[in-house]
Design a protein around this motif. Structure first.
Motif, PDB file in Angstrom:
ATOM      1  N   MET A   1       0.829  -1.216   0.000  1.00 27.83           N
ATOM      2  CA  MET A   1       0.000   0.000   0.000  1.00 27.83           C
ATOM      3  C   MET A   1       0.856   1.256   0.000  1.00 27.83           C
ATOM      4  N   GLY A   2       1.977   1.171   0.727  1.00 27.56           N
ATOM      5  CA  GLY A   2       2.865   2.331   0.781  1.00 27.56           C
ATOM      6  C   GLY A   2       3.433   2.676  -0.571  1.00 27.56           C
ATOM      7  N   VAL A   3       3.770   1.612  -1.350  1.00 31.68           N
ATOM      8  CA  VAL A   3       4.308   1.836  -2.695  1.00 31.68           C
ATOM      9  C   VAL A   3       3.251   2.481  -3.584  1.00 31.68           C
ATOM     10  N   ILE A   4       2.001   1.987  -3.481  1.00 30.30           N
ATOM     11  CA  ILE A   4       0.904   2.535  -4.291  1.00 30.30           C
ATOM     12  C   ILE A   4       0.675   3.996  -3.952  1.00 30.30           C
ATOM     13  N   ARG A   5       0.680   4.313  -2.634  1.00 24.76           N
ATOM     14  CA  ARG A   5       0.504   5.709  -2.217  1.00 24.76           C
ATOM     15  C   ARG A   5       1.619   6.589  -2.786  1.00 24.76           C
ATOM     16  N   SER A   6       2.839   6.067  -2.769  1.00 20.47           N
ATOM     17  CA  SER A   6       3.983   6.824  -3.288  1.00 20.47           C
ATOM     18  C   SER A   6       3.829   7.100  -4.783  1.00 20.47           C
ATOM     19  N   ILE A   7       3.350   6.070  -5.514  1.00 21.87           N
ATOM     20  CA  ILE A   7       3.162   6.241  -6.957  1.00 21.87           C
ATOM     21  C   ILE A   7       2.073   7.267  -7.233  1.00 21.87           C
ATOM     22  N   ILE A   8       0.953   7.162  -6.468  1.00 20.59           N
ATOM     23  CA  ILE A   8      -0.150   8.111  -6.642  1.00 20.59           C
ATOM     24  C   ILE A   8       0.311   9.533  -6.319  1.00 20.59           C
ATOM     25  N   SER A   9       1.080   9.668  -5.235  1.00 22.41           N
ATOM     26  CA  SER A   9       1.592  10.991  -4.853  1.00 22.41           C
ATOM     27  C   SER A   9       2.502  11.546  -5.934  1.00 22.41           C
ATOM     28  N   PHE A  10       3.363  10.683  -6.478  1.00 23.03           N
ATOM     29  CA  PHE A  10       4.283  11.109  -7.540  1.00 23.03           C
ATOM     30  C   PHE A  10       3.508  11.582  -8.765  1.00 23.03           C
ATOM     31  N   LEU A  11       2.486  10.786  -9.171  1.00 18.28           N
ATOM     32  CA  LEU A  11       1.687  11.151 -10.338  1.00 18.28           C
ATOM     33  C   LEU A  11       0.926  12.456 -10.104  1.00 18.28           C
ATOM     34  N   PHE A  12       0.414  12.625  -8.896  1.00 15.82           N
ATOM     35  CA  PHE A  12      -0.326  13.848  -8.556  1.00 15.82           C
ATOM     36  C   PHE A  12       0.577  15.063  -8.631  1.00 15.82           C
ATOM     37  N   ILE A  13       1.773  14.943  -8.054  1.00 15.58           N
ATOM     38  CA  ILE A  13       2.727  16.054  -8.080  1.00 15.58           C
ATOM     39  C   ILE A  13       3.159  16.361  -9.512  1.00 15.58           C
ATOM     40  N   THR A  14       3.354  15.283 -10.306  1.00 16.51           N
ATOM     41  CA  THR A  14       3.753  15.462 -11.704  1.00 16.51           C
ATOM     42  C   THR A  14       2.674  16.194 -12.478  1.00 16.51           C
ATOM     43  N   MET A  15       1.402  15.808 -12.248  1.00 13.21           N
ATOM     44  CA  MET A  15       0.289  16.471 -12.938  1.00 13.21           C
ATOM     45  C   MET A  15       0.213  17.943 -12.571  1.00 13.21           C
ATOM     46  N   ILE A  16       0.416  18.255 -11.285  1.00 16.90           N
ATOM     47  CA  ILE A  16       0.408  19.653 -10.854  1.00 16.90           C
ATOM     48  C   ILE A  16       1.541  20.427 -11.503  1.00 16.90           C
ATOM     49  N   SER A  17       2.722  19.797 -11.578  1.00 12.25           N
ATOM     50  CA  SER A  17       3.885  20.462 -12.188  1.00 12.25           C
ATOM     51  C   SER A  17       3.656  20.737 -13.659  1.00 12.25           C
ATOM     52  N   LEU A  18       3.081  19.746 -14.381  1.00 10.06           N
ATOM     53  CA  LEU A  18       2.818  19.924 -15.806  1.00 10.06           C
ATOM     54  C   LEU A  18       1.784  21.011 -16.037  1.00 10.06           C
ATOM     55  N   SER A  19       0.751  21.052 -15.162  1.00 14.11           N
ATOM     56  CA  SER A  19      -0.273  22.083 -15.289  1.00 14.11           C
ATOM     57  C   SER A  19       0.323  23.466 -15.054  1.00 14.11           C
ATOM     58  N   ALA A  20       1.170  23.569 -14.030  1.00 12.11           N
ATOM     59  CA  ALA A  20       1.816  24.857 -13.738  1.00 12.11           C
ATOM     60  C   ALA A  20       2.718  25.281 -14.883  1.00 12.11           C
ATOM     61  N   TYR A  21       3.424  24.301 -15.485  1.00 14.13           N
ATOM     62  CA  TYR A  21       4.316  24.605 -16.599  1.00 14.13           C
ATOM     63  C   TYR A  21       3.527  25.129 -17.798  1.00 14.13           C
ATOM     64  N   SER A  22       2.402  24.456 -18.125  1.00 17.97           N
ATOM     65  CA  SER A  22       1.627  24.886 -19.287  1.00 17.97           C
ATOM     66  C   SER A  22       0.953  26.229 -19.032  1.00 17.97           C
ATOM     67  N   GLN A  23       0.512  26.471 -17.792  1.00 17.40           N
ATOM     68  CA  GLN A  23      -0.066  27.771 -17.474  1.00 17.40           C
ATOM     69  C   GLN A  23       0.968  28.881 -17.578  1.00 17.40           C
ATOM     70  N   ALA A  24       2.227  28.542 -17.335  1.00 17.13           N
ATOM     71  CA  ALA A  24       3.288  29.547 -17.414  1.00 17.13           C
ATOM     72  C   ALA A  24       3.361  30.154 -18.809  1.00 17.13           C
ATOM     73  N   ALA A  25       3.020  29.364 -19.828  1.00 11.91           N
ATOM     74  CA  ALA A  25       3.014  29.896 -21.196  1.00 11.91           C
ATOM     75  C   ALA A  25       2.004  31.026 -21.322  1.00 11.91           C
ATOM     76  N   TYR A  26       0.885  30.898 -20.630  1.00 13.97           N
ATOM     77  CA  TYR A  26      -0.124  31.959 -20.671  1.00 13.97           C
ATOM     78  C   TYR A  26       0.387  33.228 -20.007  1.00 13.97           C
ATOM     79  N   TYR A  27       1.076  33.096 -18.897  1.00 14.73           N
ATOM     80  CA  TYR A  27       1.591  34.289 -18.217  1.00 14.73           C
ATOM     81  C   TYR A  27       2.703  34.948 -19.030  1.00 14.73           C
ATOM     82  N   ARG A  28       3.526  34.144 -19.702  1.00  9.25           N
ATOM     83  CA  ARG A  28       4.574  34.722 -20.556  1.00  9.25           C
ATOM     84  C   ARG A  28       3.957  35.522 -21.701  1.00  9.25           C
TER      85      ARG A  28
END
Length: 348
Positions: A1-28
């Protein structure tokens, strides 16, 4: 379960990072457009349109290809202009009037051209009736998409026409009507006239007002049927940027959309689409939060919008309005602006 939680957390953080990166294009691109408006950078409609579309594609729209395609279109129009098939009876403004004709023909007609020993036809751009408002896919509003598909609407078509004319060094102006954008031009023979690319015609102001959705106050206040300066056209692009953000990311906290609208209005105070977008944001937050201060601010905006002369035009009425030009074209058309005889064009 700990491994699954870690994977989910990693994917969640990655999705947030990608969203922030793509939004940065709008601010530029927001900063780029703001710098054009405030004088830190030169006003350039083509760069402004590219900025809007590049932000939607997360900064991955190929600028060289975008510019090269418009240059190629301008070169094609030069060949039409120099072919000898464009006729104009006026004096003193032949180059400008004939350029208008060349670009109009390029965008709206099938043109034979000779490629070596073969004659092929350049096909016109068509109106995208399937998704004319970008509801299904917002990129259908883009010039870059129209250049790929040869299908556009009352947003992308006049923008491309204007950019080609700019490349030719000749003047024309964007103009607005309810839910609509078109081209205004002038020559000594016809005076001011309107260019409607969605149905390849030259409607009079009488047709534009005949629907009843252009109130006299709207004309008096310059929100419709007036020529847009380059600065106003770039301000328009800033609101386009905000609409693309909404389609891609939703409202969020509303700050990006509001910033775009406020900056646009600082340089184009009566830009009706910016006022409408601000009112839409406030309306959404009032529906969600029910705060009295939001209701008061929203009411002020809608009062101003009404005083400017805006009257809501339903989408189905807009389509009927557009079709009516074809039905009554003989009545509402400006006759004999220029004439054009098709010929063969050696493209090198």
């Amino acid at each position: 379960m700990g491994v699954i939680r870690s994977i989910i957390s990693f994917l969640f953080i990655t999705m947030i990072s990608l969203s922030a990166y793509s939004q940065a294009a709008y601010y530029r691109e927001q900063l780029r457009l703001a710098n054009m408006l405030n004088g830190r950078d030169s006003l350039d409609l083509q760069k402004a349109v590219y900025a809007v579309e590049n932000a939607y594609y997360n900064g991955n729209l190929n600028k060289e290809a975008f510019d090269r395609q418009i240059d190629m279109y301008a070169e094609f129009c030069k060949r039409i202009l120099l072919s000898g098939d464009v006729r104009y009876d006026g004096k003193g403004d032949e180059r400008s009037a004939m350029a208008q004709c060349a670009v109009f023909v390029f965008m709206t007609d099938t043109i034979p051209m000779q490629m070596g020993d073969t004659v092929v036809g350049h096909l016109p751009f068509e109106y995208n009736f399937d998704d004319y408002s970008g509801r299904e896919d917002w990129s259908n509003m883009f010039v870059s998409r129209m250049m790929q598909t040869k299908r556009g609407n009352c947003h992308s078509m006049p923008l491309l026409y204007k950019m080609i004319m700019d490349r030719l060094g000749e003047e024309c102006w964007l103009a607005l009507a309810p839910n609509h954008m078109y081209i205004k031009a002038r020559n000594q023979r016809a005076g001011w006239y309107n260019i409607e690319l969605t149905c390849a015609d030259f409607p009079t102001d009488a047709w534009l007002t005949a629907s009843g959705y252009i109130h006299l106050d709207a004309i008096r206040n310059g929100i419709y049927m007036d020529t847009l300066s380059v600065r106003q056209s770039v301000a328009l692009c800033l609101t386009d940027l905000a609409q693309g953000y909404l389609h891609k990311y939703g409202m969020r906290n509303g700050s990006f959309v509001m910033q775009c609208c406020d900056t646009a209005l600082a340089y184009y105070p009566n830009y009706i689409n910016a006022w409408l977008l601000k009112a839409h944001v406030l309306s959404r937050f009032y529906q969600k939060e029910g705060k009295l201060e939001l209701k008061q601010e929203m009411d002020k905006l809608y009062t101003k919008i009404h005083e400017l002369g805006y009257r809501k035009m339903p989408q189905e009425m807009y389509l009927s309005w557009l079709y009516s030009l074809n039905e009554y074209s003989n009545e509402y058309r400006i006759k004999k602006i220029v004439s054009f005889n098709k010929g063969d064009y050696q493209m090198r």
